[in-house]
Write an enzyme that holds these catalytic residues in place. Sequence first.
Site, short mmCIF file in Angstrom:
data_model
loop_
_atom_site.label_atom_id
_atom_site.label_comp_id
_atom_site.label_asym_id
_atom_site.label_seq_id
_atom_site.Cartn_x
_atom_site.Cartn_y
_atom_site.Cartn_z
N GLU A 1 0.82 -1.21 0.00
CA GLU A 1 0.00 0.00 0.00
C GLU A 1 0.85 1.26 0.00
O GLU A 1 0.52 2.24 -0.66
CB GLU A 1 -0.96 0.00 1.20
CG GLU A 1 -2.09 -1.01 1.09
CD GLU A 1 -3.02 -0.75 -0.10
OE1 GLU A 1 -3.05 0.39 -0.61
OE2 GLU A 1 -3.68 -1.69 -0.53
N TYR A 23 -6.03 6.72 4.33
CA TYR A 23 -6.20 5.71 3.28
C TYR A 23 -5.48 4.42 3.64
O TYR A 23 -6.06 3.33 3.59
CB TYR A 23 -5.69 6.22 1.92
CG TYR A 23 -5.55 5.08 0.95
CD1 TYR A 23 -6.67 4.55 0.31
CD2 TYR A 23 -4.32 4.44 0.76
CE1 TYR A 23 -6.56 3.44 -0.51
CE2 TYR A 23 -4.21 3.34 -0.05
CZ TYR A 23 -5.33 2.83 -0.69
OH TYR A 23 -5.23 1.73 -1.47
N ASP A 35 -9.57 5.77 -2.77
CA ASP A 35 -8.47 6.32 -3.56
C ASP A 35 -9.06 6.97 -4.81
O ASP A 35 -10.29 7.07 -4.96
CB ASP A 35 -7.44 5.24 -3.90
CG ASP A 35 -7.93 4.23 -4.95
OD1 ASP A 35 -9.15 4.23 -5.27
OD2 ASP A 35 -7.10 3.45 -5.44
N CYS A 53 -13.26 1.17 -15.26
CA CYS A 53 -13.82 2.52 -15.18
C CYS A 53 -12.69 3.54 -15.08
O CYS A 53 -12.58 4.29 -14.12
CB CYS A 53 -14.76 2.62 -13.98
SG CYS A 53 -15.81 4.09 -13.98
N CYS A 110 -16.74 0.56 -20.76
CA CYS A 110 -18.08 0.38 -20.20
C CYS A 110 -18.71 -0.96 -20.60
O CYS A 110 -19.49 -1.54 -19.83
CB CYS A 110 -18.97 1.54 -20.60
SG CYS A 110 -18.40 3.14 -19.96
N CYS A 128 -18.10 -3.56 -18.02
CA CYS A 128 -18.41 -3.21 -16.63
C CYS A 128 -19.53 -4.10 -16.07
O CYS A 128 -20.61 -4.19 -16.67
CB CYS A 128 -18.82 -1.75 -16.54
SG CYS A 128 -19.23 -1.24 -14.86
N CYS A 137 -25.58 1.83 -13.77
CA CYS A 137 -24.68 2.99 -13.65
C CYS A 137 -25.43 4.29 -13.92
O CYS A 137 -26.00 4.48 -15.01
CB CYS A 137 -23.51 2.83 -14.62
SG CYS A 137 -22.40 4.26 -14.65
#
Length: 292
Positions: free
Chosen positions: A35, A118, A136, A191, A198, A201, A207
């Site tokens: 991370e 975060y 994020d 995305c 798309c 997705c 959406c």
Amino acid sequence: MPIDSELLIDWFDSCARDLPWRRPECTAWGVLVSEIMLQQTPVARVEPIWHEWLARWPVPSALAAASQGEVLRAWGKLGYPRRALRLHAAATAIATEHGDVVPSDVDTLLSLPGIGAYTARAVAAFAYGKRAPVVDTNVRRVVARAVHGAGDAGPPSNTRDMADVSAILPHDEARAARFSAALMELGAVVCTARSPRCADCPVYADCAWQKAGRPAYNGPAKATQKYAGTDRHVRGLLLDVLRGTPEPVWKASLDVVWSDTGQRDRCLDSLLVDGLVEQTADGRFALPGEHR
């Protein structure tokens, strides 16, 4: 629920990238290292360095025992080297105050040096399966589009962003953690900011951005980051010299890396202030902790 957690988690289970810090055998320490490294740095650059670090320093106490100079050398070209020193400081605290085990709750993680909102939530979710809103850039963009129907997220707002993500997390802790990882993956590979895929997705049908006709983003313009010629660039060149030699160097060896004397000296001063460079008793320059 604005984003169908079942659909998204099923998609993640079958389509997620096989990243080493996602594997069941990865420790919480491995997740924490990943991370910190992944902040503002692409996966492809992080993965080989992450493997090297975990092989060399498999537990926090191992990293804590290394000098700051060793840590900065091993950080290599990942960029933003202060992250390496923050990770070293966190490892020292984990080793001395937490029995060499990365804490599992957000508040304790936040108490570690160099660990922000975060990272604390990401470790709690991804290493320990906790329900914690992990926000994020990728997550903000998915929520902006799928939930709010906007082309992209506006300026960050910690309070608003946390509330947005918390509102769509499943109540079950383990599923919430899996959903958080899936949400982040969706923003990273499908995305995306410039060319969203798309058709691939899993939550396309629900959406809000699709239903609104995919309106263009019309919020505040985002600042574009350049690198060449910036202070960050010059600081990196100076550090490259010190990483490339086992001994301290005289200032003349640093002066040759950049012709603008004022900028070069300003950058060297900032490296000294940040603790990324030290000056020895005889006036030479070195990575911290290697030559007193």
